[in-house]
Design a protein around this motif. Structure first.
Motif, PDB file in Angstrom:
ATOM      1  N   ALA A  35       0.827  -1.207   0.000  1.00 27.11           N
ATOM      2  CA  ALA A  35       0.000   0.000   0.000  1.00 27.11           C
ATOM      3  C   ALA A  35       0.863   1.259   0.000  1.00 27.11           C
ATOM      4  N   ALA A  36       1.994   1.202   0.708  1.00 29.29           N
ATOM      5  CA  ALA A  36       2.827   2.404   0.848  1.00 29.29           C
ATOM      6  C   ALA A  36       3.615   2.717  -0.418  1.00 29.29           C
ATOM      7  N   LEU A  37       3.994   1.692  -1.175  1.00 24.47           N
ATOM      8  CA  LEU A  37       4.938   1.920  -2.277  1.00 24.47           C
ATOM      9  C   LEU A  37       4.326   1.853  -3.669  1.00 24.47           C
ATOM     10  N   SER A  38       3.103   1.350  -3.806  1.00 27.98           N
ATOM     11  CA  SER A  38       2.562   1.141  -5.155  1.00 27.98           C
ATOM     12  C   SER A  38       2.362   2.435  -5.921  1.00 27.98           C
ATOM     13  N   GLY A  39       1.806   3.448  -5.258  1.00 25.51           N
ATOM     14  CA  GLY A  39       1.488   4.691  -5.960  1.00 25.51           C
ATOM     15  C   GLY A  39       2.726   5.367  -6.509  1.00 25.51           C
ATOM     16  N   GLY A  40       3.736   5.543  -5.665  1.00 25.45           N
ATOM     17  CA  GLY A  40       4.966   6.191  -6.116  1.00 25.45           C
ATOM     18  C   GLY A  40       5.708   5.360  -7.143  1.00 25.45           C
ATOM     19  N   THR A  41       5.616   4.040  -7.008  1.00 28.55           N
ATOM     20  CA  THR A  41       6.285   3.173  -7.975  1.00 28.55           C
ATOM     21  C   THR A  41       5.661   3.320  -9.354  1.00 28.55           C
ATOM     22  N   LEU A  42       4.328   3.301  -9.409  1.00 31.55           N
ATOM     23  CA  LEU A  42       3.668   3.469 -10.709  1.00 31.55           C
ATOM     24  C   LEU A  42       3.987   4.855 -11.289  1.00 31.55           C
ATOM     25  N   ARG A  43       3.963   5.877 -10.439  1.00 35.27           N
ATOM     26  CA  ARG A  43       4.312   7.225 -10.915  1.00 35.27           C
ATOM     27  C   ARG A  43       5.710   7.236 -11.535  1.00 35.27           C
ATOM     28  N   ASP A  44       6.691   6.613 -10.851  1.00 35.64           N
ATOM     29  CA  ASP A  44       8.061   6.640 -11.367  1.00 35.64           C
ATOM     30  C   ASP A  44       8.211   5.807 -12.631  1.00 35.64           C
ATOM     31  N   LEU A  45       7.458   4.699 -12.717  1.00 40.91           N
ATOM     32  CA  LEU A  45       7.464   3.927 -13.966  1.00 40.91           C
ATOM     33  C   LEU A  45       6.904   4.779 -15.100  1.00 40.91           C
ATOM     34  N   LEU A  46       5.787   5.468 -14.838  1.00 45.39           N
ATOM     35  CA  LEU A  46       5.132   6.238 -15.901  1.00 45.39           C
ATOM     36  C   LEU A  46       5.969   7.442 -16.327  1.00 45.39           C
ATOM     37  N   LEU A  47       6.632   8.077 -15.346  1.00 48.05           N
ATOM     38  CA  LEU A  47       7.445   9.258 -15.667  1.00 48.05           C
ATOM     39  C   LEU A  47       8.889   8.891 -15.998  1.00 48.05           C
TER      40      LEU A  47
ATOM     41  N   ILE C  34      -9.201   4.908 -17.473  1.00 40.81           N
ATOM     42  CA  ILE C  34      -8.423   3.704 -17.170  1.00 40.81           C
ATOM     43  C   ILE C  34      -8.530   2.695 -18.314  1.00 40.81           C
ATOM     44  N   ALA C  35      -9.757   2.458 -18.803  1.00 34.95           N
ATOM     45  CA  ALA C  35      -9.939   1.468 -19.875  1.00 34.95           C
ATOM     46  C   ALA C  35      -9.244   1.934 -21.157  1.00 34.95           C
ATOM     47  N   ALA C  36      -9.275   3.243 -21.412  1.00 35.36           N
ATOM     48  CA  ALA C  36      -8.724   3.741 -22.675  1.00 35.36           C
ATOM     49  C   ALA C  36      -7.204   3.756 -22.686  1.00 35.36           C
ATOM     50  N   LEU C  37      -6.576   3.965 -21.531  1.00 38.79           N
ATOM     51  CA  LEU C  37      -5.135   4.212 -21.523  1.00 38.79           C
ATOM     52  C   LEU C  37      -4.294   3.044 -21.002  1.00 38.79           C
ATOM     53  N   SER C  38      -4.894   2.044 -20.365  1.00 45.01           N
ATOM     54  CA  SER C  38      -4.087   0.995 -19.729  1.00 45.01           C
ATOM     55  C   SER C  38      -3.287   0.175 -20.736  1.00 45.01           C
ATOM     56  N   GLY C  39      -3.918  -0.223 -21.836  1.00 41.78           N
ATOM     57  CA  GLY C  39      -3.244  -1.099 -22.788  1.00 41.78           C
ATOM     58  C   GLY C  39      -2.017  -0.439 -23.399  1.00 41.78           C
ATOM     59  N   GLY C  40      -2.183   0.774 -23.886  1.00 42.66           N
ATOM     60  CA  GLY C  40      -1.059   1.470 -24.503  1.00 42.66           C
ATOM     61  C   GLY C  40       0.022   1.812 -23.493  1.00 42.66           C
ATOM     62  N   THR C  41      -0.408   2.099 -22.251  1.00 42.50           N
ATOM     63  CA  THR C  41       0.573   2.414 -21.214  1.00 42.50           C
ATOM     64  C   THR C  41       1.438   1.206 -20.900  1.00 42.50           C
ATOM     65  N   LEU C  42       0.805   0.036 -20.748  1.00 41.11           N
ATOM     66  CA  LEU C  42       1.592  -1.175 -20.475  1.00 41.11           C
ATOM     67  C   LEU C  42       2.518  -1.479 -21.654  1.00 41.11           C
ATOM     68  N   ARG C  43       2.007  -1.320 -22.876  1.00 46.10           N
ATOM     69  CA  ARG C  43       2.850  -1.539 -24.063  1.00 46.10           C
ATOM     70  C   ARG C  43       4.081  -0.637 -24.025  1.00 46.10           C
ATOM     71  N   ASP C  44       3.872   0.649 -23.726  1.00 39.88           N
ATOM     72  CA  ASP C  44       5.003   1.578 -23.729  1.00 39.88           C
ATOM     73  C   ASP C  44       5.970   1.302 -22.590  1.00 39.88           C
ATOM     74  N   LEU C  45       5.441   0.862 -21.423  1.00 41.28           N
ATOM     75  CA  LEU C  45       6.340   0.452 -20.338  1.00 41.28           C
ATOM     76  C   LEU C  45       7.175  -0.751 -20.772  1.00 41.28           C
ATOM     77  N   LEU C  46       6.537  -1.734 -21.402  1.00 43.40           N
ATOM     78  CA  LEU C  46       7.245  -2.960 -21.773  1.00 43.40           C
ATOM     79  C   LEU C  46       8.262  -2.710 -22.884  1.00 43.40           C
ATOM     80  N   LEU C  47       7.910  -1.816 -23.822  1.00 37.20           N
ATOM     81  CA  LEU C  47       8.824  -1.543 -24.942  1.00 37.20           C
ATOM     82  C   LEU C  47       9.769  -0.378 -24.640  1.00 37.20           C
ATOM     83  N   ASP C  48       9.606   0.212 -23.459  1.00 34.19           N
ATOM     84  CA  ASP C  48      10.446   1.335 -23.048  1.00 34.19           C
ATOM     85  C   ASP C  48      10.335   2.507 -24.018  1.00 34.19           C
ATOM     86  N   ARG C  49       9.119   2.810 -24.449  1.00 35.95           N
ATOM     87  CA  ARG C  49       8.894   3.974 -25.306  1.00 35.95           C
ATOM     88  C   ARG C  49       8.519   5.153 -24.431  1.00 35.95           C
TER      89      ARG C  49
END
Lengths: 199, 199, 199
Positions: A35-47, C34-49
């Motif tokens: 619970a403590a680390l998921s939010g910041g982890t996803l943020r850092d992955l996304l950014l 969430i439904a619209a952006l999850s698939g492309g977000t995971l793809r970009d995380l996995l492909l490091d785009r």
């Protein structure tokens, strides 16, 4: 300092949620970390911010462990009510939403994406915690949850445009989110429901 | 070689979990891939290791497919009991936790984060597999699950400090995790439960 | 243009799923994003785009918001049946699978991984949407879902090998996936079930 308050709040919420779900002691500690680390982890992955903050920050991990163990001891002696979970969750949501908004502003992304990143950072810990406990996430179950986080994120961004000092912005936005959550829980505020589908 | 054993174990567990959930044949193969690849994928996302291992490794994907199809054929003729799922899951947990610990040590992150990364790598495949099957994850349902993985990760790190050869470390840590899981299942070992909340 | 159709389809599906789950208005908008952006977000995380596409694309976020609000208004006046959700979901799956396949081909990864990336990109929005609604994901509940996406991804890759123009490929693959989903829903096509486990 601020992030330690947010992280500790979610750590406490993890142990309380584990107790509600009748897990064992170690499950409570695991859920505190998740619970403590998921939010910041996803943020850092996304950014794409690396290395991940918690892989370098032993103080942070110590605070989570202390908050988790402290909560274990507390509930052993005082048996808090379930609504204690919602109050610490509200504090965590408020603080972590603001931290997420700050990080997103610093990353220079489009303004709507900044607001989304605030909400994502604030709410992800709760969502993953509750899915793992087989509960519907508050994000989607409570009417004033995502919108409270969004309001705080908007307030922070607007004040930031006017050049207000970051600490003042943060405090005001946190008070807004926390206040909206508390008021909506106390007065059971509702948003209009979606119409029912046929069939 | 070791990682192929871990990945194949989780692939088998995916088909067994799909059979338990009464899915169709192709759903079983999908779940084999998800169970086999989720843990390592999350590890590589968190540690920023690119390109992702499975996007470059056709042998690995072939092994998953072969393990999945082989399990389909096996359960068609032999109808294994549900506890077969828990045994292969325990083997997967043991092997993948050790692999995750090795990768985290190589990444040079803080020691508590190394231990967490071992548990995350080992348990994620199981957690996602079971959530997709609408089951409570073993990670939180079983008393000796996360703590078994943590024990194996600690053992590996300690032995590594003493300069023991990596292969010996790995075998000892795998035996520890697998043994703890088996013993806890056979003797139904419990950890103390968290106290109940009020209300 | 194509990606806007896929993203809008999943946004509409998010609001419909929220209505089916009896959420409030704002929950519907959250689920649309969430439904619209999850698939492309995971793809970009996995492909490091990076940076993530939606952090730079205000048109995209506007389209999601417009599709979400439009759906709110539509269901207020017309109360569509639940199967409308499955039809827009099928369109989203078809379009987003093709987009994911294109991105994976451009990333130069192994061919089996390209096909997996197509399915992952197409199905992730649905999986996360339905888990958040406490529903079994269609990916694992419907017999012809993952295999329909896989068929479209295979068709795209094969046609691409023959040097067919990308637009033609995309249209044919989308028609295939969408058609397979519709036909399987109309005729209730089944794949063979996995055998039952003992115990």
């Amino acid at each position: 300092m601020l992030y330690l308050i947010g992280v500790a709040s979610f750590a406490v919420s993890g142990v309380l949620a584990a107790a509600r779900a009748r897990m064992d002691l170690f499950g409570g500690i695991v859920l505190a970390f998740i619970a403590a680390l998921s939010g910041g982890t996803l943020r850092d992955l996304l950014l794409d911010r690396r290395p991940l903050y918690w892989t370098q920050d032993e103080l942070l991990l110590t605070v989570i462990l202390a908050a988790g163990v402290g909560t274990l001891v507390y509930i052993r002696f005082f048996r808090p009510p379930v609504r204690a979970l919602y109050v610490v969750d509200a504090l965590g949501l408020a603080v972590v939403t603001v931290i997420g908004t700050q990080a997103a502003l610093a990353a220079g992304i489009a303004t709507p994406a900044v607001l989304m990143m605030g909400v994502i950072t604030g709410a992800t810990g709760e969502v993953i915690r509750d899915i793992l406990c087989d509960e519907l996430p508050l994000l989607l179950r409570e009417d004033i949850y995502a919108i409270a986080a969004l309001a705080g994120s908007v307030l922070y961004v607007v004040l930031d445009q006017f050049g207000a000092p970051a600490t003042l912005n943060a405090v005001l936005a946190i008070v807004l989110v926390f206040g909206l959550r508390l008021v909506s829980m106390i007065f059971k505020l509702r948003m209009p429901s979606l119409p029912r589908l046929r069939g």
